[in-house]
Design an enzyme around this catalytic site. Structure first.
Site, short mmCIF file in Angstrom:
data_model
loop_
_atom_site.label_atom_id
_atom_site.label_comp_id
_atom_site.label_asym_id
_atom_site.label_seq_id
_atom_site.Cartn_x
_atom_site.Cartn_y
_atom_site.Cartn_z
N TYR A 186 46.92 36.44 34.93
CA TYR A 186 48.02 37.21 35.13
C TYR A 186 49.19 36.25 35.82
O TYR A 186 48.96 35.77 36.91
CB TYR A 186 47.74 38.03 36.49
CG TYR A 186 47.17 39.41 36.32
CD1 TYR A 186 47.62 40.26 35.26
CD2 TYR A 186 46.01 39.89 36.59
CE1 TYR A 186 47.34 41.57 34.81
CE2 TYR A 186 45.37 41.30 36.37
CZ TYR A 186 46.05 41.98 35.47
OH TYR A 186 45.51 43.16 35.05
N ARG B 160 49.26 54.43 40.10
CA ARG B 160 47.83 55.00 39.89
C ARG B 160 47.76 55.72 41.28
O ARG B 160 46.95 55.54 42.10
CB ARG B 160 46.87 54.09 39.77
CG ARG B 160 47.23 53.00 38.57
CD ARG B 160 45.80 52.57 37.99
NE ARG B 160 46.25 51.48 37.12
CZ ARG B 160 45.82 50.05 37.06
NH1 ARG B 160 45.29 49.83 38.06
NH2 ARG B 160 46.15 49.24 36.27
N THR C 298 48.02 38.47 30.19
CA THR C 298 48.56 39.89 30.11
C THR C 298 49.85 40.12 30.34
O THR C 298 50.42 39.71 31.38
CB THR C 298 47.63 40.44 31.21
OG1 THR C 298 46.23 40.50 30.52
CG2 THR C 298 47.85 42.25 31.32
N LYS D 160 48.14 39.81 25.64
CA LYS D 160 47.39 41.10 25.89
C LYS D 160 48.34 42.12 26.24
O LYS D 160 49.08 42.14 27.40
CB LYS D 160 46.08 40.82 26.65
CG LYS D 160 45.27 42.09 27.00
CD LYS D 160 44.22 42.00 27.92
CE LYS D 160 43.55 43.43 28.26
NZ LYS D 160 43.95 44.21 29.21
N SER E 24 38.61 38.04 34.03
CA SER E 24 39.88 38.66 34.57
C SER E 24 40.37 37.88 35.54
O SER E 24 39.76 37.03 36.35
CB SER E 24 39.58 39.82 35.28
OG SER E 24 40.86 40.26 36.10
N HIS F 205 46.34 49.14 27.84
CA HIS F 205 45.52 48.51 29.33
C HIS F 205 44.67 49.83 29.68
O HIS F 205 44.41 50.20 30.71
CB HIS F 205 46.61 48.58 30.49
CG HIS F 205 46.20 47.34 31.44
ND1 HIS F 205 46.93 46.36 31.57
CD2 HIS F 205 45.39 47.41 32.45
CE1 HIS F 205 46.32 45.61 32.29
NE2 HIS F 205 45.52 46.41 32.97
C1 LIG Z 1 38.46 48.52 36.47
C2 LIG Z 1 39.39 48.00 35.46
C3 LIG Z 1 40.10 46.73 35.72
C4 LIG Z 1 40.82 46.00 34.73
N1 LIG Z 1 41.54 44.91 35.18
C5 LIG Z 1 42.17 44.15 34.43
C6 LIG Z 1 42.69 42.95 34.54
O1 LIG Z 1 42.20 42.36 35.62
N2 LIG Z 1 43.29 42.50 33.52
C7 LIG Z 1 43.93 42.82 32.30
O2 LIG Z 1 44.27 42.44 31.44
N3 LIG Z 1 43.29 44.16 31.94
C8 LIG Z 1 42.52 44.77 32.97
N4 LIG Z 1 42.03 46.05 32.64
C9 LIG Z 1 42.49 46.64 31.28
C10 LIG Z 1 41.25 46.31 30.40
O3 LIG Z 1 41.16 44.88 30.13
C11 LIG Z 1 41.44 46.83 29.11
O4 LIG Z 1 42.71 46.86 28.58
C12 LIG Z 1 41.00 48.42 29.10
O5 LIG Z 1 40.10 48.74 30.09
C13 LIG Z 1 40.56 48.98 27.77
O6 LIG Z 1 40.30 50.42 27.78
P1 LIG Z 1 38.74 51.04 28.12
O7 LIG Z 1 38.52 50.84 29.42
O8 LIG Z 1 39.13 52.30 27.58
O9 LIG Z 1 38.00 50.46 27.23
C14 LIG Z 1 41.23 46.42 33.52
C15 LIG Z 1 40.61 47.91 33.42
C16 LIG Z 1 39.67 48.37 34.18
C17 LIG Z 1 38.94 49.66 33.81
#
Ligand SMILES: Cc1cc2nc3c(=O)[nH]c(=O)nc-3n(C[C@H](O)[C@H](O)[C@H](O)COP(=O)(O)O)c2cc1C
Length: 409
Positions: free
Chosen positions: A136, A171, A162, A261, A114, A285
């Site tokens: 990002y 949130r 992303t 993404k 990430s 996301h």
């Molecule tokens: C704690 C957390 C942090 C996340 N941080 C990022 C991030 O830094 N960059 C990003 O593109 N998506 C981020 N996401 C989204 C995930 O990449 C992904 O799209 C999402 O978690 C998928 O859904 P799921 O958790 O139901 O499998 C984050 C998700 C979570 C739960």
């Protein structure tokens, strides 16, 4: 990799890691990972979208040899799923980014680092060569290009930008539970920290002792800023002006595989192709950005039909081998999974991640045999019946039992 006996005994599916992580983590931290935005409609809709499709299995076929390996951007992986990029994993598990990377490397699946990770991207690539990087990007192209150069120099071959975070999401559950930037320490937060000693000593204490206060390391600007400081609050709000023209600039600058993404519309994937991207991740996301955004699975067939030459991947709500197979049957090449891997790292480090990957791998192998399909490449929409049942999105519950809104306070 040795799986701790308790994990082997208690974690029999992806869902089980959440139960253990909820006990281990202070409620604000668990709530940050588990939650989505506003009324959590998008988050709930992701899980419900899988009910729309049911399998039509075939029988009396030789399924003694199941092949679930996939090739993406010229690299082979042992299973058709990977670890989604997640910021702040080093807060939920000790050296969490490295735990995800090592567990994924052990399982032979892709892991996406990430842009909001608290470990320098170079350190992760050195430990687990082959990881992908998610950026990002901001409206400052000079800073973007400097980051992209750094990513290339570290040995990454695949860059994911992303695009569903033009502004920070609402949130509000984070604010309710006390997960705020800047952090406002109070009695309730102190109580949460003190009553979760395994996290306090095993993650926070060890991190502070060995690497000091957690800091952002992989942003286009502001690296070194302490997580939860007031300076960190401004780091994620500079993306609103980033547009297709800026993406075209990144395409010219980055010679490797370029993926965006967070797309959900056919118009956008067509634009993505015109701007030279190699792949897209269909994603809302995990329901953490625009609430009531459509569940990715429901738009997947239209997207695959519109850009057959792109590598179409998907995430948001995948928890089972059957979920993964549904997306593959509808044309996805890879499924990314987020929260369960975060929980797995929190409760078992790299071994937890490897254990979850092995469970999913076994589910996929068993489900394919029961479906009568021996190769993931030969999955096709004909193995599914569209039941016509659209997701029923209920409103988020507030109160004791809801994971959606943490019970803290
Ligand atoms: C704690 C957390 C942090 C996340 N941080 C990022 C991030 O830094 N960059 C990003 O593109 N998506 C981020 N996401 C989204 C995930 O990449 C992904 O799209 C999402 O978690 C998928 O859904 P799921 O958790 O139901 O499998 C984050 C998700 C979570 C739960």
């Amino acid at each position: 990799m040795k799986i701790p006996p308790r994990l082997a005994r208690e974690c029999l599916s992806a869902h089980d890691f959440e139960v253990l992580a909820r006990k281990r983590l202070p409620a604000p931290l668990f709530g940050f990972v588990a939650g989505g935005s506003e009324d959590q409609h998008a988050r709930a809709g992701n899980r419900q979208s899988f009910h729309r499709y049911a399998f039509v299995p075939r029988v009396l076929r030789d399924v003694s040899q199941i092949a679930q390996d996939v090739t993406l951007f010229g690299r082979s992986y042992r299973s058709p799923f990977g670890v989604a990029p997640m910021g702040g994993v080093a807060l939920t598990s000790y050296e969490g980014d490295l735990a995800l990377a090592s567990g994924a490397a052990h399982a032979g699946i892709p892991m996406v680092v990430s842009g909001a990770a608290l470990t320098p991207l170079e350190v992760i690539q050195a430990q687990a060569p082959g990881a992908w990087f998610q950026a990002y990007l901001s409206s400052d192209q000079q800073a973007n290009c400097a980051l992209v150069d750094r990513v290339g120099k570290a040995g990454y071959e695949t860059l994911i930008v992303t695009v569903d975070t033009a502004v920070s999401a609402n949130r509000e559950n984070n604010r309710r539970s006390g997960y705020t930037t800047p952090l406002r320490p109070d009695v309730a937060l102190t109580w949460q920290v003190l009553t979760h000693p395994r996290w306090l000593f095993g993650t926070l204490g060890k991190t502070l002792l060995n690497s000091g206060a957690p800091r952002y390391r992989n942003l286009p600007a502001g690296n070194g800023t302490r997580a939860f400081s007031s300076a960190a609050a401004g780091l994620f709000g500079r993306r609103a002006a980033f547009d297709w023209e800026d993406l075209a600039g990144i395409r010219r600058h980055w010679p490797g595989n370029l993926v965006i993404k967070g797309v959900l519309s056919v118009e956008d994937v067509v634009l993505a192709r015109e701007h030279g991207v190699d792949g897209v991740i269909v994603s809302n996301h995990g329901g953490r950005q625009l609430d009531s955004a459509v569940a990715p699975l429901t738009v997947l067939p239209d997207i695959v039909a519109a850009v057959p030459e792109l590598t179409v991947m998907i995430d948001s709500g995948f928890r089972r081998g059957t979920d993964v197979l549904k997306a593959l049957a509808l044309g996805a090449k890879l499924v990314l999974i987020g929260r369960p891997f975060n929980y797995a790292a929190a409760v078992g480090g790299a071994a937890g991640v490897a254990h979850l990957a092995a469970l999913l791998r076994d589910e996929i192998a068993r489900d394919m045999a029961l479906l009568g399909e021996s190769r993931v490449e030969s999955l096709h929409p004909g193995v599914l019946r569209d039941t016509g049942v659209w997701p029923q999105i209920g409103s988020a519950r507030r109160g004791k039992s809801a994971t959606l809104v943490p019970t803290y306070r």
